[in-house]
Enzyme design. Structure first.
Site, PDB file in Angstrom:
ATOM      1  N   GLU A  40     -10.388 -11.466  -5.169  1.00 10.43           N
ATOM      2  CA  GLU A  40      -9.214 -11.041  -4.634  1.00 10.43           C
ATOM      3  C   GLU A  40      -8.711 -12.614  -3.836  1.00 10.43           C
ATOM      4  O   GLU A  40      -7.458 -12.550  -3.646  1.00 10.43           O
ATOM      5  CB  GLU A  40      -9.095 -10.179  -3.372  1.00 10.43           C
ATOM      6  CG  GLU A  40      -9.613  -8.596  -3.823  1.00 10.43           C
ATOM      7  CD  GLU A  40      -9.213  -7.840  -2.866  1.00 10.43           C
ATOM      8  OE1 GLU A  40      -8.320  -7.093  -3.023  1.00 10.43           O
ATOM      9  OE2 GLU A  40     -10.208  -7.862  -1.737  1.00 10.43           O
ATOM     10  N   ASP A  97      -3.985  -8.520  -4.596  1.00  9.08           N
ATOM     11  CA  ASP A  97      -4.191  -9.659  -3.492  1.00  9.08           C
ATOM     12  C   ASP A  97      -4.380 -10.915  -4.251  1.00  9.08           C
ATOM     13  O   ASP A  97      -3.751 -11.863  -3.543  1.00  9.08           O
ATOM     14  CB  ASP A  97      -5.411  -9.472  -2.414  1.00  9.08           C
ATOM     15  CG  ASP A  97      -5.278  -8.483  -1.394  1.00  9.08           C
ATOM     16  OD1 ASP A  97      -3.875  -8.706  -0.659  1.00  9.08           O
ATOM     17  OD2 ASP A  97      -5.926  -7.453  -1.103  1.00  9.08           O
ATOM     18  N   CYS A 147      -9.155  -3.500 -10.637  1.00  9.45           N
ATOM     19  CA  CYS A 147      -8.759  -2.241  -9.681  1.00  9.45           C
ATOM     20  C   CYS A 147      -7.552  -2.459  -9.169  1.00  9.45           C
ATOM     21  O   CYS A 147      -6.728  -1.701  -8.494  1.00  9.45           O
ATOM     22  CB  CYS A 147      -9.756  -1.759  -8.664  1.00  9.45           C
ATOM     23  SG  CYS A 147     -10.346  -3.000  -7.697  1.00  9.45           S
ATOM     24  N   HIS A 190       0.828  -1.268   0.005  1.00 13.14           N
ATOM     25  CA  HIS A 190      -0.081  -0.129   0.155  1.00 13.14           C
ATOM     26  C   HIS A 190       0.899   1.195  -0.079  1.00 13.14           C
ATOM     27  O   HIS A 190       0.228   2.364  -0.511  1.00 13.14           O
ATOM     28  CB  HIS A 190      -0.907  -0.136   1.183  1.00 13.14           C
ATOM     29  CG  HIS A 190      -2.245  -0.801   0.942  1.00 13.14           C
ATOM     30  ND1 HIS A 190      -2.151  -2.175   1.344  1.00 13.14           N
ATOM     31  CD2 HIS A 190      -3.269  -0.675  -0.028  1.00 13.14           C
ATOM     32  CE1 HIS A 190      -3.124  -2.761   0.527  1.00 13.14           C
ATOM     33  NE2 HIS A 190      -4.087  -1.986   0.095  1.00 13.14           N
TER      34      HIS A 190
HETATM   35  C1  PEP Z   1      -6.098  -5.483  -4.759  1.00 14.91           C
HETATM   36  O1  PEP Z   1      -5.985  -6.205  -3.749  1.00 14.91           O
HETATM   37  O2  PEP Z   1      -5.722  -5.556  -6.015  1.00 14.91           O
HETATM   38  C2  PEP Z   1      -6.712  -4.157  -4.502  1.00 14.91           C
HETATM   39  C3  PEP Z   1      -7.071  -3.171  -5.512  1.00 14.91           C
HETATM   40  O3  PEP Z   1      -7.095  -3.958  -3.154  1.00 14.91           O
HETATM   41  P1  PEP Z   1      -5.659  -3.373  -2.148  1.00 14.91           P
HETATM   42  O4  PEP Z   1      -4.503  -3.059  -2.928  1.00 14.91           O
HETATM   43  O5  PEP Z   1      -6.263  -2.044  -1.468  1.00 14.91           O
HETATM   44  O6  PEP Z   1      -5.619  -4.550  -1.279  1.00 14.91           O
HETATM   45 MG    MG Z   2      -7.000  -5.923  -1.915  1.00 15.77          MG
END
Ligand code: PEP
Ligand code: MG
Length: 490
Positions: free
Chosen positions: A374, A398, A445, A133
């Site tokens: 995910e 994920d 996403c 993140h």
């Molecule tokens: C992902 O896991 O691809 C996602 C978009 O969520 P995050 O990166 O916030 O875990």
């Molecule tokens: Mg995620």
């Protein structure tokens, strides 16, 4: 210590945290015990650390969420006292006051969320990887970052000049004249390409059958809306709401959340704004929710799992989303889904929130409820999930770590943590086919949605929505249009 607290920049740090810390610091239970320890001829630093650790442990053991969260405050106070005793001061990212490259062993998402990002020229970190993140937040703000450097951070510490290429992950220490020229040429080429891509800003790519391919933005705050619109975002494909929660010492109220969600919905209407419910846990923690110590936080109490156990946190968010849905095209999606039952339980809670709002005569709208794909479990039961979800959004960050069993934060397995691995691509394709067969929209996403080398594959799998950090939007639009041989912006 008082001085150390007084020097904390009040504009960038929550006043409530500061006053909580002051109160704890003045508590005679702590000061008397420290004095007693020192009178036993113990070293002052040891005395402070032991007393504050013992107090912190007693806070973390009581069955009260608020008091559990105070444990970290007590430890912070202990650190501050020790700094004052040795005549040094603590460094926090929120204290950065001049343009700087941040070099760290590890950075918490909570710390970065509170840092003055405009002053951060680059980030180098021993832990983490391209989809942790910290990397995602850095990318969203155009800050070059290289994570997972491991022991080489020690070498960086000795350099006078450092250049970072966030795209390739290269770090140049004290670059010589030739390397400097090469880096400068690359910077010029990148900004020329950025200029050329501006022509695609208002394009709205379509497939050959006329279906719109939405190129949307990933955002984490209201402040990012402008950059997303400026980049030509056709809505928001992922609003990471946990970042709103991370910026404050206490959980944001339903009304505060409503105002933010409604503002985002209005800013993009009639295009959709997909708001993801709280995804705390894994590498993201917040101060208002006490988390258990977990052996494997990424396999633990995160996302929808935590929300279903904490209706006091989840319901205000759902109520705020229902109220905001009256102001634009809001869609809601759930993170970390692994069973059909989780979605059905959320649907029941939403119905309960609606009847509460009706009873209170508050205006509200309705929203489509989608899920993130995910977990491998979600992939394997995608056709069942497609019966209870209005859309899918594939979270490749994920999904990759769970399919490959390779932690997205661990640089030692970064080669395995590869979205282009055939196993991950097969999982993406299975989910996409199941969603398309059920007639629901399938989007993506995760960070892979912005990769020009993979976008054609995703389009062929049937994806019609790709969401990414705003800076990547124009390039993705060009890529989609050239896939359908619509090479000119339109
Ligand atoms: C992902 O896991 O691809 C996602 C978009 O969520 P995050 O990166 O916030 O875990
Ligand atoms: Mg995620």
């Amino acid at each position: 210590m008082q001085e150390a607290l007084d020097h904390t920049e009040p504009s960038s740090t929550d006043h409530s945290i500061i006053s909580a810390l002051r109160e704890i610091a003045a508590d005679p239970a702590i000061t008397d015990s420290v004095i007693a320890e020192i009178e036993k001829r113990r070293d002052a630093l040891d005395a402070v650390l032991d007393v504050t650790e013992a107090t912190a442990l007693s806070f973390s053991r009581v069955p009260d969420v608020y008091l559990n969260a105070r444990a970290d405050d007590v430890r912070a106070i202990g650190r501050q006292i020790c700094f004052a005793l040795v005549g040094e001061s603590d460094v926090g990212l929120d204290q950065i006051s001049a343009p700087s490259i941040v070099l760290a062993e590890d950075i918490g998402a909570w710390d970065l969320a509170r840092a003055p990002l405009k002053l951060i020229a680059g980030i180098l970190c021993a832990r983490g990887g391209a989809t942790s993140h910290i990397a995602i937040m850095a990318r969203a703000h155009g800050v070059p970052a290289v994570l997972g450097l491991g022991a080489s951070t020690a070498e960086v510490r000795t350099a006078r000049d450092v250049a970072i290429d966030g795209g390739s992950g290269a770090v140049y220490l004290d670059p010589g004249i030739e390397t400097r020229q090469h880096i400068e040429a690359r910077i010029r080429a990148a900004s020329a390409e950025e200029q050329a891509l501006k022509a695609f800003k208002d394009s709205r790519p379509r497939r050959d059958d006329g279906t719109l391919v939405e190129i949307a933005a990933n955002i984490g705050s209201i402040e990012e809306i402008e950059a997303a619109k400026e980049a030509g975002a056709m809505g928001v494909g992922l609003f990471r709401t946990e970042l709103l929660f991370m910026k404050h010492a206490t959980l944001p109220s339903e009304d505060a959340q409503f105002a933010i969600y409604a503002e985002a919905a209005k800013a993009f209407a009639p295009d959709p704004v997909i708001i993801r419910t709280l995804d705390i846990g894994g590498d993201k923690a917040i101060s208002g929710i006490a988390f258990p110590e977990e052996e494997n936080p990424f396999l633990g109490w995160r996302g929808v799992r935590m929300c279903l156990d904490r209706l006091d946190v989840f319901k205000p968010q759902l109520r705020a989303l229902l109220r905001a849905a009256a102001h634009g095209n809001i869609k809601v999606m759930l993170p970390m889904v692994s069973t059909v039952d989780e979605v059905l339980r959320v649907r029941a809670i939403i119905e309960n929130c609606k009847s509460e709002l009706r009873g209170e005569e508050r205006a509200f709208g309705t929203f489509a409820l989608g899920i993130m794909i995910e977990t491998p479990a979600a992939v394997l039961i995608a056709s069942e999930l497609a019966k209870v979800a209005d859309f899918f959004s594939i979270g490749t960050n994920d999904l990759t770590q769970y399919v490959m069993a390779a932690d997205r934060m661990n640089p030692n397995v970064s080669t395995l943590n590869d979205v282009a691995n055939p196993a991950v691509l097969a999982a993406i394709e299975m989910s996409a086919r199941a969603g398309v067969a059920a007639g629901i929209q399938v989007g993506m996403c995760g960070e892979a949605a912005a990769r020009p080398d993979l976008i054609p594959k995703f389009l062929d799998m049937g994806l019609t929505e790709l969401s990414m950090s705003p800076a990547s939007i124009p390039r993705a639009k060009r890529c989609v249009m050239s896939h359908y041989q619509q090479d000119r912006p339109r």
